[in-house]
Design a protein around this motif. Structure first.
Motif, mmCIF file in Angstrom:
data_model
loop_
_atom_site.group_PDB
_atom_site.id
_atom_site.type_symbol
_atom_site.label_atom_id
_atom_site.label_comp_id
_atom_site.label_asym_id
_atom_site.label_seq_id
_atom_site.Cartn_x
_atom_site.Cartn_y
_atom_site.Cartn_z
ATOM 1 N N PRO A 287 -2.972 9.086 5.154
ATOM 2 C CA PRO A 287 -3.364 8.562 3.835
ATOM 3 C C PRO A 287 -2.329 8.852 2.756
ATOM 4 N N HIS A 288 -1.471 9.835 2.995
ATOM 5 C CA HIS A 288 -0.424 10.143 2.019
ATOM 6 C C HIS A 288 0.624 9.036 1.915
ATOM 7 N N LEU A 289 0.680 8.161 2.920
ATOM 8 C CA LEU A 289 1.696 7.106 2.936
ATOM 9 C C LEU A 289 1.121 5.706 2.761
ATOM 10 N N LYS A 290 -0.175 5.552 2.880
ATOM 11 C CA LYS A 290 -0.771 4.220 2.857
ATOM 12 C C LYS A 290 -0.452 3.491 1.556
ATOM 13 N N ASN A 291 0.173 2.321 1.684
ATOM 14 C CA ASN A 291 0.537 1.443 0.555
ATOM 15 C C ASN A 291 1.561 2.051 -0.395
ATOM 16 N N ARG A 292 2.257 3.102 0.012
ATOM 17 C CA ARG A 292 3.228 3.727 -0.890
ATOM 18 C C ARG A 292 4.659 3.296 -0.625
ATOM 19 N N LEU A 293 4.873 2.467 0.376
ATOM 20 C CA LEU A 293 6.200 1.909 0.643
ATOM 21 C C LEU A 293 6.073 0.405 0.826
ATOM 22 N N HIS A 390 8.179 1.951 -4.396
ATOM 23 C CA HIS A 390 7.817 0.995 -5.441
ATOM 24 C C HIS A 390 8.530 1.260 -6.760
ATOM 25 N N ASP A 391 9.184 2.408 -6.903
ATOM 26 C CA ASP A 391 10.004 2.627 -8.103
ATOM 27 C C ASP A 391 11.484 2.770 -7.763
ATOM 28 N N MET A 392 11.845 2.392 -6.534
ATOM 29 C CA MET A 392 13.240 2.299 -6.076
ATOM 30 C C MET A 392 13.930 3.655 -5.901
ATOM 31 N N MET A 393 13.178 4.741 -5.879
ATOM 32 C CA MET A 393 13.766 6.063 -5.663
ATOM 33 C C MET A 393 13.040 6.774 -4.528
ATOM 34 N N PRO A 394 13.766 7.596 -3.756
ATOM 35 C CA PRO A 394 13.150 8.289 -2.622
ATOM 36 C C PRO A 394 12.271 9.446 -3.084
ATOM 37 N N ARG A 395 11.534 9.999 -2.142
ATOM 38 C CA ARG A 395 10.762 11.209 -2.385
ATOM 39 C C ARG A 395 10.890 12.139 -1.178
ATOM 40 N N LYS A 445 4.992 12.280 -6.095
ATOM 41 C CA LYS A 445 4.674 11.528 -4.891
ATOM 42 C C LYS A 445 5.352 10.167 -4.903
ATOM 43 N N LEU A 446 5.457 9.575 -3.711
ATOM 44 C CA LEU A 446 5.781 8.155 -3.653
ATOM 45 C C LEU A 446 4.728 7.408 -4.464
ATOM 46 N N PRO A 447 5.149 6.535 -5.392
ATOM 47 C CA PRO A 447 4.160 5.874 -6.253
ATOM 48 C C PRO A 447 3.423 4.761 -5.536
ATOM 49 N N PHE A 448 2.238 4.451 -6.059
ATOM 50 C CA PHE A 448 1.497 3.287 -5.602
ATOM 51 C C PHE A 448 2.130 2.019 -6.169
ATOM 52 N N PRO A 449 1.850 0.860 -5.566
ATOM 53 C CA PRO A 449 2.230 -0.415 -6.180
ATOM 54 C C PRO A 449 1.309 -0.699 -7.367
ATOM 55 N N ASN A 450 1.340 -1.920 -7.867
ATOM 56 C CA ASN A 450 0.525 -2.243 -9.038
ATOM 57 C C ASN A 450 -0.963 -2.195 -8.699
ATOM 58 N N LEU A 451 -1.795 -2.263 -9.742
ATOM 59 C CA LEU A 451 -3.228 -2.050 -9.585
ATOM 60 C C LEU A 451 -3.861 -3.028 -8.602
ATOM 61 N N ARG A 452 -3.470 -4.298 -8.676
ATOM 62 C CA ARG A 452 -4.069 -5.277 -7.780
ATOM 63 C C ARG A 452 -3.785 -4.931 -6.327
ATOM 64 N N GLU A 453 -2.540 -4.541 -6.054
ATOM 65 C CA GLU A 453 -2.182 -4.194 -4.686
ATOM 66 C C GLU A 453 -2.889 -2.912 -4.240
ATOM 67 N N ARG A 454 -3.134 -1.998 -5.180
ATOM 68 C CA ARG A 454 -3.783 -0.741 -4.834
ATOM 69 C C ARG A 454 -5.178 -0.956 -4.290
ATOM 70 N N ILE A 455 -5.896 -1.937 -4.831
ATOM 71 C CA ILE A 455 -7.278 -2.115 -4.414
ATOM 72 C C ILE A 455 -7.415 -3.016 -3.193
#
Length: 482
Positions: A287-293, A390-395, A445-455
């Motif tokens: 779950p730490h990686l889901k939708n974060r890349l 999603h913000d173009m930088m690694p973590r 953390k690796l950021p989430f994408p935008n709100l629509r994609e998050r849900i």
């Protein structure tokens, strides 16, 4: 520091299980839609694999329940260097789990360009996002990373092509911003970037017909990707690291402070887990990686060897790594055996990746840059997934301070060099020293994408590709039309 003194509970079942058979390479694999990365799949048919020699010996698939102090998931550049640093600096012998063959993913499909960069943003963009002080620290991190990389490859025969990186302006209108960036690098970052005019580029460096000028930076090394991966592999095993291919993590439970990782051949128990899966991770792993890349495809091809007359006609007077200034950039160079390698962005989905038109587009790009190569035979053509945050930088981060779980991901195509530094930083985290790392790429953390994609659920993940298609069209317009 990671407590390795108390032994884990004994294995509940040490009966040997059958070794999974090697599966064929799946050219249409897509991490955004696949539920599992595969088990024992063969390598992609890259130039690197074809010319690297026999892969080193490994420890075979997991065939029984077993215990490990540390598990690294992923046997690419990052996972192997993390294991190397854990062994060398902390005396911790990691167990590396790989779903398919060792270094099956990004590490044997990239362009082999080690540049002094981390993520997709330029230094000027670092200043805009983080402020000058943090940008200066990020630059020092990259410079240190290049030294880490050079140190690691010093005794690995990976066909290094040192000398720097030539960043080629593909249109005249790009030159003012390139000149501004070079000035910033020299005056603010004390990094000796210099501008070269278009005529000089074509006369003294490379006859790229598009070149309107270039910025040369002093750090940059071309390498043979698979020879480097195999070198890391040998180095890790010589230090006592266990490397298990055909051992995907199919299930993950944590009981107390012990992680139970279920593979086809048995459960591996570990006190700490580092995830280094690159662009090939599915949403099922953690779950730490889901939708974060957002995994994106990159195509690459390699020509037959050029004749001396063709080298003269194309104006290759350097073997340094080359990229152009497109948003959908090209990376290319003349290899040690006189072949030309070129790569760029590709299809949107794995299903589309095998279509011939994407290779045809890249061939057209090669011939536009080097008209003398029109019709040349292409000996190798492949594609692979790039892990873009999603913000173009690694973590390189511990996403939950209550869990001994860590990851190093999101290089955005600049992982050949920085994966070595990321492996070192991941080892620091696992060994209990990560709290001393204070840059944003270590503290967030690796950021989430935008709100629509998050849900959107994983089932609707393919619809995220629509936005990517729109962006690619916009980027093409900016690169080629404006």
């Amino acid at each position: 520091m990671l407590d390795l003194q108390t032994p884990l509970a004994a294995s509940s079942d040490d009966a040997a299980r059958a070794t999974p058979a090697q599966a064929p390479y799946d050219p249409a694999y897509d991490p955004l839609t696949a539920r599992q990365v595969g088990t024992g799949c063969d390598y992609a048919p890259t130039y690197w694999i074809a010319t690297a020699g026999k892969p080193p010996a490994d420890d075979g698939p997991i065939v029984a329940d077993t215990d490990a102090d540390v598990v690294i998931i992923g046997s690419g550049f990052t996972g192997l260097t993390a294991a190397i640093f854990l062994a060398e600096r902390y005396g911790i012998k990691a167990t590396v789990l790989e779903a398919n063959r060792v270094s099956w993913g990004c590490s044997t499909r990239n362009g082999g360009q080690a540049q002094c960069a981390s993520g997709r943003l330029k230094r000027s963009q670092w200043i805009q996002r983080y402020g000058l002080d943090t940008a200066l620290k990020l630059h020092r991190e990259c410079v240190e990373g290049m030294q880490t990389f050079k140190s690691l490859i010093a005794d690995i025969d990976c066909d290094p092509q040192p000398g720097g990186h030539l960043y080629i302006a593909h249109k005249d209108r790009v030159m003012p911003s390139l000149e501004k960036e070079a000035r910033l690098l020299r005056e603010t970052f004390d990094y000796d970037a210099r501008i070269i005019d278009g005529d000089t580029v074509k006369r003294e460096w490379v006859g790229d017909s598009e070149a309107a000028g270039a910025m040369h930076e002093p750090e940059g090394i071309g390498i043979h990707a698979a020879k480097l991966a195999f070198g890391y592999h040998r180095k890790a095993r010589a230090l006592g690291v266990k490397i298990h291919p055909a051992s995907p993590v199919l299930g993950w439970e944590t009981h107390g402070d012990v992680h139970h990782l279920r593979t086809p051949g048995g459960v591996v128990k570990a006190r700490a887990v580092g995830m280094a899966t690159g662009g090939y991770v599915t949403g099922q792993l953690s779950p730490h990686l889901k939708n974060r890349l957002l995994p994106i495809l990159s195509n690459s091809m390699v020509t037959r060897p050029l004749t001396e007359a063709e080298i003269e006609a194309t104006g290759f007077r350097t073997r340094q790594v080359l990229t152009d200034t497109r948003i959908l950039r090209h990376y290319y160079r003349l290899l040690p055996d006189n072949r030309v390698q070129i790569g760029s962005r590709s299809a949107i989905s794995g299903r589309d990746a095998p279509r011939e038109r994407y290779a045809a587009v890249l061939r057209g790009d090669l011939e536009r840059k080097f008209p003398a190569l029109a019709g040349i035979e292409i000996d190798y053509s492949w594609w692979g997934w790039v892990d873009v945050s999603h913000d173009m930088m690694p973590r390189i981060h511990q996403p939950d301070p209550k869990e001994s779980v860590y990851y190093a991901l999101g290089y955005g195509g600049n992982g050949v060099m920085y994966s070595a530094q990321a492996g070192k930083r991941l080892a620091q985290w696992i060994a209990g020293e990560g709290r001393s790392l204070d840059l944003p790429i270590f503290t967030s953390k690796l950021p989430f994408p935008n709100l629509r994609e998050r849900i959107e659920s994983e089932a609707f993940a393919p619809f995220r590709r629509f936005g990517q298609r729109f962006l690619y069209r916009y980027y093409y317009f900016k690169d080629e039309v404006l």
